[in-house]
Design a protein around this motif. Structure first.
Motif, PDB file in Angstrom:
ATOM      1  N   TYR A   2       0.821  -1.214   0.000  1.00 38.18           N
ATOM      2  CA  TYR A   2       0.000   0.000   0.000  1.00 38.18           C
ATOM      3  C   TYR A   2       0.849   1.255   0.000  1.00 38.18           C
ATOM      4  N   ILE A   3       1.925   1.211   0.811  1.00 42.46           N
ATOM      5  CA  ILE A   3       2.730   2.416   0.986  1.00 42.46           C
ATOM      6  C   ILE A   3       3.341   2.889  -0.331  1.00 42.46           C
ATOM      7  N   VAL A   4       3.830   1.950  -1.119  1.00 39.46           N
ATOM      8  CA  VAL A   4       4.480   2.333  -2.382  1.00 39.46           C
ATOM      9  C   VAL A   4       3.459   2.964  -3.324  1.00 39.46           C
ATOM     10  N   TRP A   5       2.285   2.367  -3.394  1.00 39.38           N
ATOM     11  CA  TRP A   5       1.251   2.938  -4.273  1.00 39.38           C
ATOM     12  C   TRP A   5       0.813   4.316  -3.765  1.00 39.38           C
ATOM     13  N   SER A   6       0.766   4.459  -2.421  1.00 38.12           N
ATOM     14  CA  SER A   6       0.404   5.776  -1.870  1.00 38.12           C
ATOM     15  C   SER A   6       1.429   6.818  -2.272  1.00 38.12           C
ATOM     16  N   TYR A   7       2.700   6.449  -2.178  1.00 38.47           N
ATOM     17  CA  TYR A   7       3.758   7.377  -2.589  1.00 38.47           C
ATOM     18  C   TYR A   7       3.578   7.778  -4.042  1.00 38.47           C
ATOM     19  N   PHE A   8       3.347   6.807  -4.885  1.00 34.96           N
ATOM     20  CA  PHE A   8       3.200   7.111  -6.319  1.00 34.96           C
ATOM     21  C   PHE A   8       2.004   8.025  -6.560  1.00 34.96           C
ATOM     22  N   ALA A   9       0.888   7.677  -5.916  1.00 38.97           N
ATOM     23  CA  ALA A   9      -0.322   8.484  -6.101  1.00 38.97           C
ATOM     24  C   ALA A   9      -0.076   9.905  -5.598  1.00 38.97           C
ATOM     25  N   TYR A  10       0.590  10.019  -4.437  1.00 33.32           N
ATOM     26  CA  TYR A  10       0.889  11.334  -3.845  1.00 33.32           C
ATOM     27  C   TYR A  10       1.727  12.169  -4.798  1.00 33.32           C
ATOM     28  N   LEU A  11       2.792  11.553  -5.312  1.00 39.29           N
ATOM     29  CA  LEU A  11       3.680  12.293  -6.220  1.00 39.29           C
ATOM     30  C   LEU A  11       2.929  12.717  -7.471  1.00 39.29           C
ATOM     31  N   ALA A  12       2.136  11.795  -8.032  1.00 34.57           N
ATOM     32  CA  ALA A  12       1.428  12.105  -9.281  1.00 34.57           C
ATOM     33  C   ALA A  12       0.462  13.269  -9.056  1.00 34.57           C
ATOM     34  N   ILE A  13      -0.343  13.183  -7.987  1.00 33.51           N
ATOM     35  CA  ILE A  13      -1.341  14.242  -7.751  1.00 33.51           C
ATOM     36  C   ILE A  13      -0.645  15.571  -7.451  1.00 33.51           C
ATOM     37  N   SER A  14       0.334  15.545  -6.529  1.00 34.85           N
ATOM     38  CA  SER A  14       0.982  16.795  -6.114  1.00 34.85           C
ATOM     39  C   SER A  14       1.692  17.465  -7.277  1.00 34.85           C
ATOM     40  N   LEU A  15       2.470  16.672  -7.999  1.00 29.63           N
ATOM     41  CA  LEU A  15       3.217  17.283  -9.106  1.00 29.63           C
ATOM     42  C   LEU A  15       2.256  17.754 -10.196  1.00 29.63           C
ATOM     43  N   GLY A  16       1.209  16.985 -10.437  1.00 32.38           N
ATOM     44  CA  GLY A  16       0.220  17.386 -11.444  1.00 32.38           C
ATOM     45  C   GLY A  16      -0.397  18.731 -11.099  1.00 32.38           C
ATOM     46  N   VAL A  17      -0.829  18.874  -9.839  1.00 39.68           N
ATOM     47  CA  VAL A  17      -1.461  20.139  -9.438  1.00 39.68           C
ATOM     48  C   VAL A  17      -0.442  21.276  -9.487  1.00 39.68           C
ATOM     49  N   THR A  18       0.800  21.004  -9.047  1.00 41.02           N
ATOM     50  CA  THR A  18       1.842  22.042  -9.095  1.00 41.02           C
ATOM     51  C   THR A  18       2.027  22.549 -10.524  1.00 41.02           C
ATOM     52  N   ILE A  19       2.123  21.600 -11.456  1.00 39.89           N
ATOM     53  CA  ILE A  19       2.338  22.003 -12.854  1.00 39.89           C
ATOM     54  C   ILE A  19       1.142  22.812 -13.360  1.00 39.89           C
ATOM     55  N   TRP A  20      -0.054  22.381 -12.997  1.00 39.30           N
ATOM     56  CA  TRP A  20      -1.252  23.097 -13.452  1.00 39.30           C
ATOM     57  C   TRP A  20      -1.265  24.533 -12.908  1.00 39.30           C
ATOM     58  N   VAL A  21      -0.989  24.694 -11.599  1.00 41.83           N
ATOM     59  CA  VAL A  21      -1.011  26.043 -11.007  1.00 41.83           C
ATOM     60  C   VAL A  21       0.089  26.909 -11.626  1.00 41.83           C
ATOM     61  N   ALA A  22       1.273  26.320 -11.807  1.00 40.83           N
ATOM     62  CA  ALA A  22       2.386  27.094 -12.371  1.00 40.83           C
ATOM     63  C   ALA A  22       2.052  27.569 -13.780  1.00 40.83           C
ATOM     64  N   ARG A  23       1.436  26.686 -14.573  1.00 41.46           N
ATOM     65  CA  ARG A  23       1.092  27.074 -15.952  1.00 41.46           C
ATOM     66  C   ARG A  23       0.030  28.157 -15.956  1.00 41.46           C
ATOM     67  N   THR A  24      -0.939  28.033 -15.044  1.00 43.98           N
ATOM     68  CA  THR A  24      -1.990  29.055 -14.945  1.00 43.98           C
ATOM     69  C   THR A  24      -1.375  30.409 -14.606  1.00 43.98           C
ATOM     70  N   LEU A  25      -0.456  30.392 -13.613  1.00 47.15           N
ATOM     71  CA  LEU A  25       0.212  31.629 -13.214  1.00 47.15           C
ATOM     72  C   LEU A  25       0.991  32.219 -14.382  1.00 47.15           C
ATOM     73  N   HIS A  26       1.709  31.342 -15.058  1.00 45.09           N
ATOM     74  CA  HIS A  26       2.558  31.789 -16.150  1.00 45.09           C
ATOM     75  C   HIS A  26       1.721  32.428 -17.251  1.00 45.09           C
ATOM     76  N   LYS A  27       0.586  31.771 -17.569  1.00 45.24           N
ATOM     77  CA  LYS A  27      -0.242  32.240 -18.678  1.00 45.24           C
ATOM     78  C   LYS A  27      -0.975  33.533 -18.316  1.00 45.24           C
ATOM     79  N   ASN A  28      -1.581  33.560 -17.133  1.00 51.83           N
ATOM     80  CA  ASN A  28      -2.431  34.702 -16.781  1.00 51.83           C
ATOM     81  C   ASN A  28      -1.690  35.826 -16.068  1.00 51.83           C
ATOM     82  N   GLY A  29      -0.492  35.534 -15.550  1.00 52.75           N
ATOM     83  CA  GLY A  29       0.259  36.581 -14.854  1.00 52.75           C
ATOM     84  C   GLY A  29       0.970  37.493 -15.832  1.00 52.75           C
ATOM     85  N   ARG A  30       1.173  37.013 -17.051  1.00 58.44           N
ATOM     86  CA  ARG A  30       1.962  37.762 -18.033  1.00 58.44           C
ATOM     87  C   ARG A  30       1.368  39.143 -18.298  1.00 58.44           C
TER      88      ARG A  30
END
Lengths: 133, 139
Positions: A2-30
């Motif tokens: 379970y722990i390994v899958w939790s780590y993978f899921a955590y990384l996927a979700i966190s990094l995914g959201v980070t990339i989405w927020v960063a792109r939003t900032l980049h696009k709309n902050g310009r």
């Protein structure tokens, strides 16, 4: 397992959201920055890019640091709870960072606009100025 | 407005200190300090209207706008890059009476304040410098 899958899921979700927020900032902050720098798009793009790099570094840094857990996961329920715990914190931090970035954008814009601000009050008297250059 | 002429009291140490501080700041509007009552002031502004109080700070924009007292001080801040926001805040209806009080107080006691803080006025500096014997340059 379970722990390994939790780590993978955590990384996927966190990094995914980070990339989405960063792109939003980049696009709309310009547009904010272009306005703040009086249409100097090169400077605005450069500052925008630097801000996004800082944003990525702080967030990915936090995500990787917060990955570790001492919990022993016996079933799916516990692993989902742990995942929600960790992802929740990441989302809160992302939210704070996002508002901090917005604050920076608006402050830069305000500073840029100050150059065109009219005097705070009309003059007390008016002089004819032939003597000055 | 591209220039702001700041007519200050050269017999006041505090004013002299502030005059040097003002010209060192990054500015939106260039600050040109002129001692009150100097030949330069008389030449540039022969028709300067009197505000009533002698030695009071006067600021004149190159568009002919004249500001007295607390308005003059806020206009100096308005000219500076780092202090334009402060000028705006100080000229808000809530803060302006307070700013006026503070300015009037400092302006009234400027000579005493200068003495307490040991700030030398420009007029004394000039007298002191005149007494300094400059050595001849040896070529």
């Amino acid at each position: 397992m379970y722990i390994v899958w939790s780590y993978f899921a955590y990384l996927a979700i966190s990094l995914g959201v980070t990339i989405w927020v960063a792109r939003t900032l980049h696009k709309n902050g310009r547009i904010f920055l272009v306005d703040a720098f009086h249409g100097n798009t090169d400077l605005a793009d450069s500052v925008n890019h630097l801000l996004v790099v800082g944003f990525y570094l702080i967030n990915v840094g936090y995500v990787t640091l917060a990955l570790r857990t001492t919990a022993t996961l016996a079933n799916l329920r516990e692993s989902i709870e742990l995942l929600s715990d960790k992802v929740g914190l990441v989302l809160l931090i992302l939210g704070l960072m996002h508002f901090f970035n917005l604050f920076l954008f608006s402050r830069m814009r305000k500073r840029g606009q100050a150059a065109f601000e009219p005097p705070p009050f009309p003059p007390d008297a008016v002089l004819n100025m032939p003597g000055t250059k | 407005m591209k220039r702001l002429y700041v007519l200050y009291d050269p017999n006041c140490g505090l004013c002299t200190r502030i005059r040097f501080w003002l010209v060192r700041q990054p500015a939106f509007i260039a600050i040109h300090p002129i001692p009150l009552g100097s030949p330069q002031a008389a030449r540039l502004f022969p028709a300067l209207p009197q505000s009533g109080k002698s030695g009071e700070l006067v600021v004149i924009g190159d568009n002919g706008g004249v500001y007295f007292g607390d308005h003059a001080w806020i206009m100096c801040l308005y000219a500076l890059r780092e202090y334009r926001a402060t000028a705006k805040r100080l000229s808000s209806p809530k803060l302006q009476p307070l700013a006026r009080e503070a300015f009037t107080f400092i302006s009234r006691y400027r000579h005493s304040i200068s003495r307490w803080l040991g700030m030398m006025p420009e007029s004394e500096m000039l007298i002191l410098l005149k007494g300094v014997i400059t050595p001849w340059c040896v070529s």
